[in-house]
Design a protein around this motif. Structure first.
Motif, PDB file in Angstrom:
ATOM      1  N   ASN A  38     -12.676 -41.384   2.093  1.00  0.00           N
ATOM      2  CA  ASN A  38     -12.626 -40.095   2.783  1.00  0.00           C
ATOM      3  C   ASN A  38     -11.232 -39.890   3.383  1.00  0.00           C
ATOM      4  O   ASN A  38     -10.594 -40.851   3.831  1.00  0.00           O
ATOM      5  CB  ASN A  38     -13.692 -40.028   3.874  1.00  0.00           C
ATOM      6  N   PRO A  39     -10.748 -38.650   3.402  1.00  0.00           N
ATOM      7  CA  PRO A  39      -9.394 -38.381   3.908  1.00  0.00           C
ATOM      8  C   PRO A  39      -9.204 -38.881   5.333  1.00  0.00           C
ATOM      9  O   PRO A  39     -10.101 -38.772   6.174  1.00  0.00           O
ATOM     10  CB  PRO A  39      -9.299 -36.856   3.846  1.00  0.00           C
ATOM     11  N   GLY A  40      -8.053 -39.461   5.581  1.00  0.00           N
ATOM     12  CA  GLY A  40      -7.696 -39.883   6.928  1.00  0.00           C
ATOM     13  C   GLY A  40      -7.969 -41.329   7.235  1.00  0.00           C
ATOM     14  O   GLY A  40      -7.558 -41.837   8.287  1.00  0.00           O
ATOM     15  N   TYR A  41      -8.671 -42.026   6.338  1.00  0.00           N
ATOM     16  CA  TYR A  41      -8.984 -43.439   6.569  1.00  0.00           C
ATOM     17  C   TYR A  41      -8.145 -44.322   5.649  1.00  0.00           C
ATOM     18  O   TYR A  41      -7.841 -43.936   4.523  1.00  0.00           O
ATOM     19  CB  TYR A  41     -10.472 -43.699   6.331  1.00  0.00           C
ATOM     20  N   THR A  72     -11.069 -36.075  11.039  1.00  0.00           N
ATOM     21  CA  THR A  72     -11.432 -37.149  10.116  1.00  0.00           C
ATOM     22  C   THR A  72     -12.789 -37.740  10.473  1.00  0.00           C
ATOM     23  O   THR A  72     -13.588 -38.091   9.593  1.00  0.00           O
ATOM     24  CB  THR A  72     -10.372 -38.271  10.196  1.00  0.00           C
ATOM     25  N   TYR A  73     -13.071 -37.832  11.764  1.00  0.00           N
ATOM     26  CA  TYR A  73     -14.260 -38.526  12.236  1.00  0.00           C
ATOM     27  C   TYR A  73     -15.557 -37.743  12.038  1.00  0.00           C
ATOM     28  O   TYR A  73     -16.634 -38.232  12.405  1.00  0.00           O
ATOM     29  CB  TYR A  73     -14.093 -38.893  13.711  1.00  0.00           C
ATOM     30  N   THR A  99     -15.572 -33.545  17.040  1.00  0.00           N
ATOM     31  CA  THR A  99     -14.160 -33.911  16.999  1.00  0.00           C
ATOM     32  C   THR A  99     -13.337 -32.872  17.759  1.00  0.00           C
ATOM     33  O   THR A  99     -13.849 -31.874  18.240  1.00  0.00           O
ATOM     34  CB  THR A  99     -13.671 -34.025  15.549  1.00  0.00           C
TER      35      THR A  99
END
Length: 514
Positions: A511-514, A491-492, A470
């Motif tokens: 998961n955070p960010g999704y 996030t990825y 990332t």
């Protein structure tokens, strides 16, 4: 025919009699028509079929040929190995796919990932198919007597641990199903990445002393368990926040020094139809064009990398070319000029009729197809086949050599001299020039892992471990859905938890960010 392959069909039959699973809603208790205890009491030898079924689920999609699937979804897409290639290689720098299937574009461009992408769900569901099934068999073995019972239970625990390893790596959390809570009707609590890590570590450490030094082809032995431990420790800083380089080095050393494996003299032989004879492969996922046909094993790699528009597919032992997968310059540029490079690995790209630059990842002729995997035998004649006979080397010695070197460079102990020797053994096997001690850096190791191991399901994990997946410090063609590559969010570094799992278990969180 390869050892252990003959038992795969028996495994399918045995499980078809006894078990069907609903993984889409994380129902951890399979529906049983005949209890496993009764099945095994009537026929103790059926355990071999059950065990082979559990091994087979890593390479095959279902119990009744290529059109069947153990989990919900398109049978050709739901296989474990196909999922690993999709999620580990197409999301990274070296390989891209052009088909544009629903959700596949998002993987190959590392963009717009959502919890409803079916390819995330397939791998998630596959793990939670394997985990309760292996647990069910382990529990059944507590109540019956079968030959070699303790080893079989240890192998089942390894298979379960291997599944959890991919849950740790890909999703970062999940639920923990084992003998203590199997069959629980209420939703299980969420297990963190560290909790899953600790569980897998404890399981592998528990079975490692009693695992056999050698085993039938395609089955786990002591070196296989040690290799998975080494990989778990190699990525421990990512998984838990605490580096375990010395532990990774110690177990890698045991694989190298006590496993009895040697580098194959020729690189191509490791990826050919008769690679079951290879001295290098530590743990294969078995393929067979007749006995274990699947669109989800190496057939996906071979056929997907061939196209009749530009390639003589029969040269590589195939009867079908799907015109799907091509390498990018992020892979083949690592060899320098492909025409003049002495490296045998540099010769495994089809360049005729194809463009060096991937201006459009959906255009077949943009990028070079990899011919690393093929259906042809390395020794002796072979016939072209629709389904691949080539086993997938999930673990092999060259990887262990490069892992050892990485641990040394990262300060995990060991011998700098041995590290250099191992790396040069990998390189000179393919006629690449040897390097000097000053050239053995982390950047070099990451590049050498790409040259040696791309398209083997490691690349995304490697890039994350090196801090280059990332962000924007390293970009590659079509990263972030840009031809030249752009930064993607942290996030990825894990995939989103599938929406269907979240809806089935309120204890799971996204998961955070999704």
């Amino acid at each position: 025919m390869k050892n252990f392959r003959n038992k795969i069909i028996l495994g399918f039959t045995a499980l078809a009699l006894g078990i069907s699973s609903c993984t889409s809603d994380l129902d951890t208790k399979p529906k049983v028509e005949m209890s496993l205890e009764n099945l095994l009491a009537k026929d103790p030898q059926a355990v071999e079929g059950l065990l082979s079924k559990m091994y087979g689920t890593f390479a095959l999609s279902g119990p009744s040929g290529p059109g069947s699937s153990d989990i919900s979804g398109n049978a050709g897409e739901t296989g474990f190995l196909r999922g690993i290639i999709n999620l580990q290689d197409f999301t990274a720098d070296g390989m891209k796919n052009r088909w544009g299937d629903d959700g596949l574009d998002q993987l190959t461009t590392a963009s717009d990932w959502t919890s409803r992408n079916k390819f995330f769900q397939y791998l998630y569901d596959r793990v939670y198919y394997i985990v309760p099934q292996t647990t069910n068999i382990i529990l059944a073995l507590e109540n019956v007597d079968v030959a070699n019972e303790e080893q079989i239970k240890s192998e089942l625990r390894f298979i379960r641990a291997l599944s959890y390893y991919y849950m740790i790596d890909c999703f970062g959390k999940g639920v923990l199903v084992n003998e203590s809570n199997y069959g629980t009707t209420s939703p299980l609590p969420e297990a963190s990445r560290t909790e899953l890590f600790n569980y897998v570590e404890s399981e592998l450490l528990a079975i490692e002393p009693s695992m056999p030094v050698t085993n039938s082809y395609g089955r786990a032995n002591k070196a296989v368990v040690r290799m998975l431990l080494a990989k778990l420790y190699l990525n421990a800083q990512v998984y838990t926040g605490t580096a375990r380089w010395n532990d990774a080095l110690n177990y890698t050393s045991l694989v190298i020094n006590e496993g009895g494996y040697t580098l194959a003299p020729n690189f191509v032989s490791v990826f050919s139809g008769d690679n079951n004879t290879s001295s290098e492969i530590i743990f294969p996922l078995i393929a067979d064009p007749v006995v274990s046909q699947s669109f989800a094993n190496t057939t996906y790699i071979v056929n997907g990398s061939l196209g009749t528009e530009t390639m003589p597919i029969g040269t590589f032992g195939a009867t079908e070319g799907w015109s799907g997968h091509r390498a990018t310059k992020a892979w083949y540029s690592l060899y320098g000029d492909l025409e003049t490079s002495p490296d045998d690995r540099a010769k495994l790209f089809w360049t005729t009729g194809h463009n060096y630059e991937m201006e459009n990842y959906k255009t077949w002729v943009d990028g070079y197809p990899s011919t690393k995997f093929r259906n042809t035998n390395f020794n002796g004649p072979s016939n072209a086949t629709q389904f691949s006979p080539t086993d997938f080397p999930l673990f092999r010695l060259a990887d262990a050599y490069l892992m050892y070197a990485e641990c040394v460079v990262r300060g995990g102990g060991g011998s700098s001299s041995d590290a250099l020797t191992y790396v040069n053994n990998v390189r000179t096997r393919s006629h690449a020039p040897a390097i000097t001690a000053s050239e053995l850096t982390l950047d070099f190791i990451l590049d050498e892992r790409a040259r040696e191991l791309n398209l083997e399901g490691h690349r995304r994990t490697d890039l994350i471990r090196f801090g280059k997946f990332t962000g924007g410090s390293y970009v590659w063609p079509w990263k972030g859905n840009s031809a030249g590559g752009v930064a993607i969010p942290s996030t990825y570094n894990v995939f989103p938890i599938p929406q269907i799992a979240l809806e089935a278990n309120p204890n799971l969180s996204q998961n955070p960010g999704y």
